[in-house]
Design an enzyme around this catalytic site. Structure first.
Site, PDB file in Angstrom:
ATOM      1  CE  LYS A 155      -4.109  -1.896   2.301  1.00  0.00           C
ATOM      2  NZ  LYS A 155      -3.613  -3.237   2.721  1.00  0.00           N
TER       3      LYS A 155
HETATM    4  O1  6AU Z   1      -9.180 -11.485   6.064  1.00  0.00           O
HETATM    5  P1  6AU Z   1      -8.468 -10.564   7.029  1.00  0.00           P
HETATM    6  O2  6AU Z   1      -9.367  -9.514   7.606  1.00  0.00           O
HETATM    7  O3  6AU Z   1      -7.710 -11.295   8.093  1.00  0.00           O
HETATM    8  O4  6AU Z   1      -7.322  -9.835   6.182  1.00  0.00           O
HETATM    9  C1  6AU Z   1      -7.584  -8.984   5.114  1.00  0.00           C
HETATM   10  C2  6AU Z   1      -6.300  -8.588   4.429  1.00  0.00           C
HETATM   11  C3  6AU Z   1      -5.335  -7.825   5.316  1.00  0.00           C
HETATM   12  C4  6AU Z   1      -5.534  -6.381   4.942  1.00  0.00           C
HETATM   13  O5  6AU Z   1      -4.342  -5.629   5.068  1.00  0.00           O
HETATM   14  C5  6AU Z   1      -5.980  -6.449   3.481  1.00  0.00           C
HETATM   15  O6  6AU Z   1      -6.603  -7.720   3.333  1.00  0.00           O
HETATM   16  N1  6AU Z   1      -6.946  -5.382   3.061  1.00  0.00           N
HETATM   17  C6  6AU Z   1      -6.700  -4.574   1.925  1.00  0.00           C
HETATM   18  C7  6AU Z   1      -5.730  -4.880   0.888  1.00  0.00           C
HETATM   19  C8  6AU Z   1      -5.499  -6.204   0.425  1.00  0.00           C
HETATM   20  O7  6AU Z   1      -5.219  -3.982   0.244  1.00  0.00           O
HETATM   21  C9  6AU Z   1      -7.506  -3.464   1.689  1.00  0.00           C
HETATM   22  C10 6AU Z   1      -8.672  -3.265   2.445  1.00  0.00           C
HETATM   23  O8  6AU Z   1      -9.462  -2.353   2.193  1.00  0.00           O
HETATM   24  N2  6AU Z   1      -8.947  -4.142   3.453  1.00  0.00           N
HETATM   25  C11 6AU Z   1      -8.132  -5.199   3.771  1.00  0.00           C
HETATM   26  O9  6AU Z   1      -8.466  -5.959   4.683  1.00  0.00           O
HETATM   27  O10 6AU Z   1      -4.019  -8.241   4.976  1.00  0.00           O
END
Ligand code: 6AU
Length: 264
Positions: free
Chosen positions: A93
């Site tokens: 990011k």
């Molecule tokens: O399924 P989780 O909640 O354990 O993890 C979600 C993953 C984490 C966040 O840093 C990422 O997705 N993420 C991102 C990304 C991928 O850019 C953006 C966002 O809006 N929300 C999010 O959760 O590694």
């Protein structure tokens, strides 16, 4: 529109080689699951990547939460990626001015550009962050954050999404798609090139959210109702007692939803 086309068909219209590669991989391996392995040691990360590798199209990392990251961690991830046919996405990011973002991509302890296939960037700095990332030696590709999953996000609204789309369209060879939530409902959805990949985090079959703002939806909702291509699952997989079977379960849910979408 991308929703009615197969991943394989869309791979042919992708202008970014990394997007074409991922879409082809998804079609070939029959998986639209990205495992987000947010663990804090190299051993855990590599063990999980080995376990979920056969089920996923992509492994997503946060290298800066790994306490003992070395060059070998990145190299081993790439070896596993080749062995199991997945790609490696470092969820860095980037959000700074172009010059700083390029340094963060290439240098430091993590040398992200040397082992990741692609990264992501916020659009808040404006389009030059993309030029800067693209200029790094060994640069792969990047996804732009068009929407976030967290409660209270201020990255919202048609104008924000349109800015992300315009920045992507200005660099279609390097921007492979978007991190988003509801691309199917975007006002500008009909103008979105089918060659872009939509990767959606905030996915769980069991939970609605966490204590710090994460909001979850199901693979079916994300893919069928909201227009996601790839579902990103973190704790639903690495937090399960058996990550291997959890990844198989999410893979099946994601693929079924995609097949249902193609029938619509
Ligand atoms: O399924 P989780 O909640 O354990 O993890 C979600 C993953 C984490 C966040 O840093 C990422 O997705 N993420 C991102 C990304 C991928 O850019 C953006 C966002 O809006 N929300 C999010 O959760 O590694």
């Amino acid at each position: 529109k991308w929703l009615a086309q197969s991943y394989g068909t869309r791979a042919k219209s992708a202008k970014c080689p990394a997007a074409a590669n991922l879409l082809e991989l998804m079609e070939r391996k029959k998986t639209n699951l990205c495992a987000s392995l947010d663990v804090t040691t190299s051993a855990e990360l590599l063990k999980l990547a080995e376990e979920v590798g056969p089920q996923v199209c992509c492994v997503k990392t946060h290298c800066d939460v790994v306490s003992d990251w070395t060059e070998a961690t990145g190299a081993e991830l790439q070896r596993l990626a080749k062995a199991h046919d997945f790609v490696v996405f470092e969820d860095r990011k980037f959000a700074d001015i172009g010059n700083t973002a390029a340094l963060q991509y290439e240098c430091g302890l993590h040398k992200i550009s040397s082992w990741s296939d692609f990264v992501n960037a916020h659009i808040t700095p404006g389009p030059f962050v993309i030029d800067a990332l693209k200029g790094v030696k060994g640069a792969g590709a990047c996804l732009l954050l068009a929407e976030m999953s967290s409660k209270g996000t201020v990255a919202t609204g048609d104008a924000y999404v349109k800015s992300a789309l315009d920045m992507a369209d200005a660099h279609p060879d390097f921007v492979m798609g978007f991190i988003d939530q509801t691309p199917k409902n975007w006002k500008c959805a009909k103008d979105v090139d089918p060659g872009y990949v939509h990767m959606t985090p905030g996915i769980s079959l069991a939970s609605k959210g966490d204590k710090v703002g994460q909001q979850y939806t199901t693979p079916h909702m994300a893919i069928v109702d909201n227009g996601a291509d790839v579902v990103i699952v973190g704790r639903g997989i690495y937090g399960a007692s058996d990550a291997k079977s959890a990844s198989a379960e999410y893979r099946e849910a994601g693929w079924k939803a995609y097949e249902a979408r193609l029938q619509m």
